[in-house]
Design a protein around this motif. Structure first.
Motif, PDB file in Angstrom:
ATOM      1  N   LEU A   1       1.157  -0.921   0.104  1.00  0.00           N
ATOM      2  CA  LEU A   1       0.239   0.011  -0.576  1.00  0.00           C
ATOM      3  C   LEU A   1       0.682   1.018   0.269  1.00  0.00           C
ATOM      4  O   LEU A   1       0.617   2.125  -0.490  1.00  0.00           O
ATOM      5  CB  LEU A   1      -0.722   0.064   1.120  1.00  0.00           C
ATOM      6  N   ILE A   2       1.703   1.598   0.859  1.00  0.00           N
ATOM      7  CA  ILE A   2       2.703   2.306   0.977  1.00  0.00           C
ATOM      8  C   ILE A   2       3.015   2.298  -0.787  1.00  0.00           C
ATOM      9  O   ILE A   2       3.462   4.110  -1.364  1.00  0.00           O
ATOM     10  CB  ILE A   2       3.855   1.929   1.884  1.00  0.00           C
ATOM     11  N   GLY A   3       3.836   1.359  -0.940  1.00  0.00           N
ATOM     12  CA  GLY A   3       4.262   1.583  -2.424  1.00  0.00           C
ATOM     13  C   GLY A   3       3.124   2.374  -3.560  1.00  0.00           C
ATOM     14  O   GLY A   3       3.791   3.234  -4.103  1.00  0.00           O
ATOM     15  N   LYS A   4       2.164   2.081  -3.691  1.00  0.00           N
ATOM     16  CA  LYS A   4       1.065   2.369  -4.212  1.00  0.00           C
ATOM     17  C   LYS A   4       0.852   4.035  -3.967  1.00  0.00           C
ATOM     18  O   LYS A   4       0.614   4.799  -4.983  1.00  0.00           O
ATOM     19  CB  LYS A   4      -0.408   2.035  -4.277  1.00  0.00           C
ATOM     20  N   ILE A   5       0.930   4.211  -2.460  1.00  0.00           N
ATOM     21  CA  ILE A   5       1.100   5.581  -2.119  1.00  0.00           C
ATOM     22  C   ILE A   5       1.594   6.568  -2.541  1.00  0.00           C
ATOM     23  O   ILE A   5       1.266   7.715  -3.843  1.00  0.00           O
ATOM     24  CB  ILE A   5       0.155   5.843  -1.085  1.00  0.00           C
ATOM     25  N   VAL A   6       3.519   6.003  -2.707  1.00  0.00           N
ATOM     26  CA  VAL A   6       4.445   7.374  -2.896  1.00  0.00           C
ATOM     27  C   VAL A   6       4.604   7.298  -5.217  1.00  0.00           C
ATOM     28  O   VAL A   6       4.378   7.597  -5.527  1.00  0.00           O
ATOM     29  CB  VAL A   6       5.710   6.225  -2.230  1.00  0.00           C
TER      30      VAL A   6
END
Length: 170
Positions: free
Chosen positions: A114-119
């Motif tokens: 999820l953090i990867g997608k947000i970034v």
């Protein structure tokens, strides 16, 4: 019989003001997976409509129109997005020390993805992923920021599980 009226109220929704309604709907539906339950629409200041009068009651007289969209999380919590044409298009400086909304939180067991997608969508990771109980329990958390500057937190496990174990003990 006396009925106890002190019971926990459920959370209904949160309203977020964003600079661009279409970009926000895209981010929150594609990255967070939230359901779009009402596509972006324009609300005009009209005393003759229920929604127009309700918004005059809330926002006062100093507006003419705005855009709104409604999304929902997997557990039915509403996300109400607002975009005002003459509003400030930059998020206020992050200041958790002042009274007001500090953040909201979402839950996803795959926090790294999820953090990867947000970034990838233009958001930010505000801190390293942290563990509440290193080597004991897999409870992780991280503060992030959406592309519009709104800060939120990600938990891998439920709020009850995380804090009922005494996260601040030891």
């Amino acid at each position: 019989m006396d009925t106890n009226k002190d019971y926990p109220k459920s959370f209904s929704h949160i309203g977020l003001t964003v600079p661009n309604i279409n970009e926000a709907v895209k981010f929150y539906s594609e990255v967070m997976g939230w359901y779009v339950i009402m596509v972006p629409a324009t609300v005009k200041k009209e005393k003759g409509t229920a929604i127009g009068q309700m918004c005059i009651d809330v926002f006062g007289e100093e507006w003419t129109e705005f855009e709104i969209a409604h999304l929902s999380t997997s557990d039915g919590i509403g996300i109400e997005l607002f975009s005002f044409p003459h509003g400030v298009k930059k998020a206020p400086k992050f200041n958790p020390f002042n009274t007001g909304l500090f953040h909201y939180s979402v839950q996803d067991p795959n926090i790294e993805e999820l953090i990867g997608k947000i970034v990838a969508y233009g958001g930010k990771q505000r801190m390293p992923i942290r563990e509440y109980y290193p080597k004991e329990k897999p409870f992780k958390m991280c503060y992030v920021e959406d592309p519009f500057g709104i800060v939120f937190e990600i938990y891998t496990h439920s709020y009850e599980l995380t804090y009922s174990s005494g996260a601040y003990a030891k």
